[in-house]
Design a protein around this motif. Structure first.
Motif, short mmCIF file in Angstrom:
data_model
loop_
_atom_site.label_atom_id
_atom_site.label_comp_id
_atom_site.label_asym_id
_atom_site.label_seq_id
_atom_site.Cartn_x
_atom_site.Cartn_y
_atom_site.Cartn_z
N SER A 63 48.93 48.71 42.28
CA SER A 63 48.21 47.71 43.06
C SER A 63 48.12 46.45 42.22
O SER A 63 48.02 46.51 41.00
N SER A 64 48.21 45.34 42.88
CA SER A 64 48.14 44.11 42.11
C SER A 64 47.31 43.10 42.88
O SER A 64 47.26 43.15 44.10
N THR A 66 45.91 43.60 38.97
CA THR A 66 45.06 44.51 38.21
C THR A 66 44.57 43.71 37.02
O THR A 66 45.37 43.17 36.27
N GLU A 72 38.68 46.13 29.08
CA GLU A 72 38.20 47.07 30.09
C GLU A 72 38.76 46.74 31.45
O GLU A 72 38.82 45.57 31.85
N PHE A 73 39.11 47.78 32.18
CA PHE A 73 39.59 47.62 33.55
C PHE A 73 38.46 47.10 34.42
O PHE A 73 37.35 47.63 34.41
N LYS A 74 38.73 46.01 35.15
CA LYS A 74 37.71 45.44 36.03
C LYS A 74 38.08 45.58 37.50
O LYS A 74 37.22 45.45 38.35
N GLY A 75 39.34 45.78 37.82
CA GLY A 75 39.73 45.96 39.21
C GLY A 75 40.68 44.89 39.69
O GLY A 75 41.41 44.30 38.91
N GLY A 76 40.61 44.64 40.98
CA GLY A 76 41.49 43.68 41.61
C GLY A 76 40.74 42.44 42.04
O GLY A 76 39.63 42.15 41.57
N GLU A 78 39.16 41.63 44.77
CA GLU A 78 37.83 41.79 45.40
C GLU A 78 36.73 41.89 44.35
O GLU A 78 35.68 41.25 44.47
N THR A 79 36.98 42.65 43.30
CA THR A 79 35.99 42.82 42.25
C THR A 79 35.78 41.53 41.47
O THR A 79 34.64 41.13 41.20
N ILE A 80 36.88 40.85 41.14
CA ILE A 80 36.77 39.61 40.35
C ILE A 80 36.05 38.53 41.16
O ILE A 80 35.17 37.83 40.63
N SER A 82 33.92 39.04 43.58
CA SER A 82 32.52 39.49 43.68
C SER A 82 31.76 39.17 42.38
O SER A 82 30.61 38.71 42.43
#
Length: 107
Positions: A63-64, A66, A72-76, A78-80, A82
């Motif tokens: 998924s990109s 990422t 640390e993994f933060k997500g995609g 939507e997360t950034i 947010s």
């Protein structure tokens, strides 16, 4: 380096993530990848961007975009987004060393 001592793809990815404050795994024709890079640039962050379509060994990031911040993994996206809307992204980026601790005053 001898062939048997070459860095594995997983070790190389782990090293890149640990050595850079912000890493974005991205696909070149992905609008969401473009949007996350624009958002980060508008804040003043210049992440290490890794094109995951250029090498098969990086396709583990299916998924990109990422995003990793401070190792640390933060997500995609939507997360950034947010985190940004909630006022938590900039402090996180400062803590990771991607932004200066204090921003210059323009008054």
């Amino acid at each position: 380096m001898r062939i048997e001592e070459e860095e594995s793809p997983v070790k190389r990815v782990e090293r890149m993530i640990s050595e850079n404050p912000v890493v974005v795994f991205s696909k070149p024709a992905c609008f969401m990848c473009f949007a996350i890079k624009i958002l980060l640039a508008s804040i003043g962050v210049h992440p290490m961007v890794i094109d995951i379509s250029s090498t098969d060994d990086l396709l583990m990031f299916n998924s990109s975009p990422t995003v990793f911040i401070g190792g640390e993994f933060k997500g995609g996206i939507e997360t950034i987004v947010s985190l940004h809307v909630g006022g938590r992204l900039i402090p996180m980026l400062r803590d990771a060393g991607a932004l200066p601790i204090s921003m210059p005053s323009f008054s």
